[in-house]
Design a protein around this motif. Structure first.
Motif, PDB file in Angstrom:
ATOM      1  N   ARG A  66       3.051   3.180  -1.876  1.00 23.15           N
ATOM      2  CA  ARG A  66       1.855   4.014  -2.067  1.00 23.15           C
ATOM      3  C   ARG A  66       1.117   4.278  -0.765  1.00 23.15           C
ATOM      4  NH1 ARG A  66       0.390   0.561  -7.336  1.00 23.15           N
ATOM      5  NH2 ARG A  66       1.523   1.817  -8.882  1.00 23.15           N
ATOM      6  N   THR A  67       1.228   3.378   0.184  1.00 23.52           N
ATOM      7  CA  THR A  67       0.606   3.650   1.480  1.00 23.52           C
ATOM      8  C   THR A  67       1.364   4.730   2.248  1.00 23.52           C
ATOM      9  OG1 THR A  67       1.844   1.940   2.715  1.00 23.52           O
ATOM     10  CG2 THR A  67      -0.201   1.264   1.643  1.00 23.52           C
ATOM     11  N   VAL A  68       2.664   4.849   1.983  1.00 26.92           N
ATOM     12  CA  VAL A  68       3.468   5.851   2.699  1.00 26.92           C
ATOM     13  C   VAL A  68       3.140   7.250   2.206  1.00 26.92           C
ATOM     14  CG1 VAL A  68       5.807   6.612   3.271  1.00 26.92           C
ATOM     15  CG2 VAL A  68       5.307   4.163   3.094  1.00 26.92           C
ATOM     16  N   TYR A  69       2.926   7.405   0.875  1.00 33.32           N
ATOM     17  CA  TYR A  69       2.565   8.739   0.401  1.00 33.32           C
ATOM     18  C   TYR A  69       1.054   8.883   0.181  1.00 33.32           C
ATOM     19  CZ  TYR A  69       3.120   6.766  -4.408  1.00 33.32           C
ATOM     20  OH  TYR A  69       3.043   6.000  -5.562  1.00 33.32           O
ATOM     21  N   ARG A  70       0.285   7.990   0.811  1.00 30.99           N
ATOM     22  CA  ARG A  70      -1.158   8.119   0.966  1.00 30.99           C
ATOM     23  C   ARG A  70      -1.939   7.980  -0.336  1.00 30.99           C
ATOM     24  NH1 ARG A  70      -2.986  12.173   5.559  1.00 30.99           N
ATOM     25  NH2 ARG A  70      -4.332  12.835   3.861  1.00 30.99           N
ATOM     26  N   HIS A  71      -1.365   7.317  -1.310  1.00 31.75           N
ATOM     27  CA  HIS A  71      -2.121   7.020  -2.519  1.00 31.75           C
ATOM     28  C   HIS A  71      -3.061   5.842  -2.290  1.00 31.75           C
ATOM     29  CE1 HIS A  71      -2.869   7.037  -6.850  1.00 31.75           C
ATOM     30  NE2 HIS A  71      -2.740   5.730  -6.847  1.00 31.75           N
ATOM     31  N   LEU A  72      -2.696   4.982  -1.339  1.00 35.02           N
ATOM     32  CA  LEU A  72      -3.536   3.849  -0.951  1.00 35.02           C
ATOM     33  C   LEU A  72      -3.734   3.860   0.563  1.00 35.02           C
ATOM     34  CD1 LEU A  72      -2.023   0.864  -2.995  1.00 35.02           C
ATOM     35  CD2 LEU A  72      -4.185   2.039  -3.436  1.00 35.02           C
ATOM     36  N   ALA A  73      -4.905   3.425   0.984  1.00 36.63           N
ATOM     37  CA  ALA A  73      -5.177   3.245   2.416  1.00 36.63           C
ATOM     38  C   ALA A  73      -5.061   1.756   2.738  1.00 36.63           C
ATOM     39  CB  ALA A  73      -6.570   3.744   2.769  1.00 36.63           C
ATOM     40  N   GLU A 112       3.998  -0.789   9.995  1.00 37.95           N
ATOM     41  CA  GLU A 112       3.703  -1.815  10.992  1.00 37.95           C
ATOM     42  C   GLU A 112       2.567  -2.724  10.530  1.00 37.95           C
ATOM     43  OE1 GLU A 112       2.853   0.344  14.575  1.00 37.95           O
ATOM     44  OE2 GLU A 112       4.981   0.753  14.982  1.00 37.95           O
ATOM     45  N   ASP A 113       2.886  -4.013  10.361  1.00 36.34           N
ATOM     46  CA  ASP A 113       1.901  -5.061  10.085  1.00 36.34           C
ATOM     47  C   ASP A 113       0.943  -4.652   8.969  1.00 36.34           C
ATOM     48  OD1 ASP A 113       0.888  -7.601  10.443  1.00 36.34           O
ATOM     49  OD2 ASP A 113      -0.562  -6.976  11.972  1.00 36.34           O
ATOM     50  N   LEU A 114       1.501  -4.165   7.876  1.00 34.04           N
ATOM     51  CA  LEU A 114       0.713  -3.584   6.793  1.00 34.04           C
ATOM     52  C   LEU A 114       0.063  -4.662   5.943  1.00 34.04           C
ATOM     53  CD1 LEU A 114       0.280  -0.645   5.535  1.00 34.04           C
ATOM     54  CD2 LEU A 114       1.945  -1.389   3.829  1.00 34.04           C
ATOM     55  N   ALA A 115      -1.198  -4.453   5.615  1.00 32.65           N
ATOM     56  CA  ALA A 115      -1.917  -5.323   4.678  1.00 32.65           C
ATOM     57  C   ALA A 115      -2.729  -4.436   3.744  1.00 32.65           C
ATOM     58  CB  ALA A 115      -2.833  -6.284   5.415  1.00 32.65           C
ATOM     59  N   VAL A 116      -2.684  -4.753   2.449  1.00 35.52           N
ATOM     60  CA  VAL A 116      -3.417  -3.985   1.441  1.00 35.52           C
ATOM     61  C   VAL A 116      -4.066  -4.955   0.463  1.00 35.52           C
ATOM     62  CG1 VAL A 116      -3.275  -2.237  -0.384  1.00 35.52           C
ATOM     63  CG2 VAL A 116      -1.758  -2.073   1.601  1.00 35.52           C
ATOM     64  N   SER A 117      -5.332  -4.688   0.132  1.00 34.34           N
ATOM     65  CA  SER A 117      -6.040  -5.464  -0.880  1.00 34.34           C
ATOM     66  C   SER A 117      -6.439  -4.556  -2.021  1.00 34.34           C
ATOM     67  CB  SER A 117      -7.298  -6.113  -0.296  1.00 34.34           C
ATOM     68  OG  SER A 117      -6.974  -7.041   0.722  1.00 34.34           O
ATOM     69  N   LEU A 118      -6.387  -5.079  -3.232  1.00 32.41           N
ATOM     70  CA  LEU A 118      -6.827  -4.367  -4.420  1.00 32.41           C
ATOM     71  C   LEU A 118      -7.787  -5.255  -5.187  1.00 32.41           C
ATOM     72  CD1 LEU A 118      -3.411  -2.878  -5.644  1.00 32.41           C
ATOM     73  CD2 LEU A 118      -5.200  -1.701  -4.360  1.00 32.41           C
ATOM     74  N   SER A 119      -8.970  -4.716  -5.498  1.00 33.28           N
ATOM     75  CA  SER A 119     -10.005  -5.475  -6.217  1.00 33.28           C
ATOM     76  C   SER A 119     -10.302  -6.810  -5.534  1.00 33.28           C
ATOM     77  CB  SER A 119      -9.585  -5.713  -7.677  1.00 33.28           C
ATOM     78  OG  SER A 119      -9.358  -4.483  -8.328  1.00 33.28           O
ATOM     79  N   GLY A 120     -10.332  -6.792  -4.206  1.00 30.87           N
ATOM     80  CA  GLY A 120     -10.663  -7.971  -3.443  1.00 30.87           C
ATOM     81  C   GLY A 120      -9.549  -8.974  -3.279  1.00 30.87           C
ATOM     82  N   ARG A 121      -8.360  -8.675  -3.793  1.00 32.47           N
ATOM     83  CA  ARG A 121      -7.230  -9.591  -3.679  1.00 32.47           C
ATOM     84  C   ARG A 121      -6.169  -9.000  -2.761  1.00 32.47           C
ATOM     85  NH1 ARG A 121      -2.264 -10.403  -6.279  1.00 32.47           N
ATOM     86  NH2 ARG A 121      -2.567  -8.528  -7.546  1.00 32.47           N
ATOM     87  N   THR A 122      -5.690  -9.787  -1.813  1.00 33.05           N
ATOM     88  CA  THR A 122      -4.641  -9.320  -0.920  1.00 33.05           C
ATOM     89  C   THR A 122      -3.336  -9.204  -1.693  1.00 33.05           C
ATOM     90  OG1 THR A 122      -5.684 -10.354   0.999  1.00 33.05           O
ATOM     91  CG2 THR A 122      -3.353  -9.807   1.180  1.00 33.05           C
ATOM     92  N   VAL A 123      -2.770  -7.995  -1.688  1.00 34.16           N
ATOM     93  CA  VAL A 123      -1.556  -7.728  -2.448  1.00 34.16           C
ATOM     94  C   VAL A 123      -0.325  -7.813  -1.564  1.00 34.16           C
ATOM     95  CG1 VAL A 123      -0.377  -6.043  -3.926  1.00 34.16           C
ATOM     96  CG2 VAL A 123      -2.866  -6.260  -4.029  1.00 34.16           C
ATOM     97  N   VAL A 124      -0.405  -7.243  -0.374  1.00 32.94           N
ATOM     98  CA  VAL A 124       0.673  -7.382   0.608  1.00 32.94           C
ATOM     99  C   VAL A 124       0.056  -7.662   1.974  1.00 32.94           C
ATOM    100  CG1 VAL A 124       2.319  -5.890  -0.621  1.00 32.94           C
ATOM    101  CG2 VAL A 124       0.784  -4.885   1.075  1.00 32.94           C
ATOM    102  N   HIS A 125       0.815  -8.336   2.807  1.00 30.43           N
ATOM    103  CA  HIS A 125       0.292  -8.654   4.137  1.00 30.43           C
ATOM    104  C   HIS A 125       1.449  -8.837   5.117  1.00 30.43           C
ATOM    105  CE1 HIS A 125       1.411 -12.944   3.541  1.00 30.43           C
ATOM    106  NE2 HIS A 125       1.068 -12.697   2.287  1.00 30.43           N
TER     107      HIS A 125
END
Length: 268
Positions: free
Chosen positions: A46-53, A6-19
């Motif tokens: 990776r968010t589903v298997y908890r490698h990323l928050a 739901e409404d997932l957003a992830v940033s890596l090294s300060g850059r938004t990767v998905v939103h």
């Protein structure tokens, strides 16, 4: 078990990767993520298997936010075959597969009859039943892939998360893996580069482009020539597979072309 992103957003090294990613896999569905390299497929998984928050949004497994579960509880529900796969295990094939039973064991607990049966069944299902004593590190890339899939199956999860699972597999084992996924009908999230494989195995597809979701639906609805031209920058014809009736994508390898302006915007 139902998965809801739901409404997932992830940033890596300060850059938004998905939103703004919303993906649902109903109980028993095989749901695919497709898109060019760097579109965010692996990040979502990776968010589903908890490698990323995630920075925002959440992943619900059976209605429960996966971040509220203990690692063991999460692993009993979700098993993953990621792209970053260990190749230096100094263990036997059987020992690697038996690692899938760890979420169910107390510290220093030995293997019981259920563990033995599930490990043997998993090796059988991936065609590695006779390889239990071989060293994992001595296997070919395709054999390692099948052993790691067996480890995920031995975990006996409600949900499988597979990131490019057909990599390193020859044609026969690719076909067998896709048939296995269809046969078991376990809730599955899968990222695939092979669009024809995705059209064959997935109940629904989500197309990602530059970290955003640009199309969702049944493979026949999503895999259109216009959208594939826009997202992947190639010219294709989408026809009916003569053996299965699935959409079959024929690529123009002689005259690759960019997409049609506005196709992605129209699909949003």
């Amino acid at each position: 078990m139902r998965i809801a992103i739901e409404d997932l957003a992830v940033s890596l090294s300060g850059r938004t990767v998905v939103h703004g990613i919303d993906v649902i896999a109903e109980d028993g569905e095989i749901v695919g993520l497709v898109g060019p390299n760097g579109s965010g497929k692996s990040t979502v998984l990776r968010t589903v298997y908890r490698h990323l928050a995630p920075d925002a949004g959440r992943v619900l497994v059976g209605g429960t936010d996966i971040r509220t579960l203990t690692p063991a509880q999460s692993a009993q529900r979700v098993a993953a075959l990621p792209q970053e796969r260990g190749s230096d295990f100094e263990l036997s094939v059987r020992e690697v597969v038996a690692m899938g039973r760890t979420p169910y064991k107390r510290a220093f607990a030995g293997e019981d009859g259920t563990d033995t049966e599930l490990v043997a069944a998993a090796l059988e299902r991936v065609g590695m039943a006779g390889a239990g004593r071989r060293r994992f590190s001595a296997l070919s890339g395709g054999e390692r892939q099948r052993v790691l899939l067996a480890r995920a199956l031995a975990q006996d999860p409600r949900v499988l998360v597979l990131d490019e699972p057909t990599n390193h597999l020859d044609v026969r084992h690719q076909v067998e893996l896709l048939a296995l996924l269809r046969e078991q009908r376990r809730t599955t999230l899968i990222a695939l580069h092979d669009l024809n494989a995705a059209a064959s195995v997935c109940d629904r597809l989500h197309v990602l482009h530059d970290g955003a979701l640009v199309a969702s639906g049944a493979p026949r609805e999503v895999l259109t020539a216009d959208l594939l031209a826009e997202v992947f920058g190639v010219r294709v014809a989408v026809v009916e597979h003569p053996l299965t009736g699935d959409p079959l994508i024929a690529f123009d390898h002689r005259s690759p072309a960019g997409g049609l302006p506005g196709a992605v915007a129209a699909a949003r």
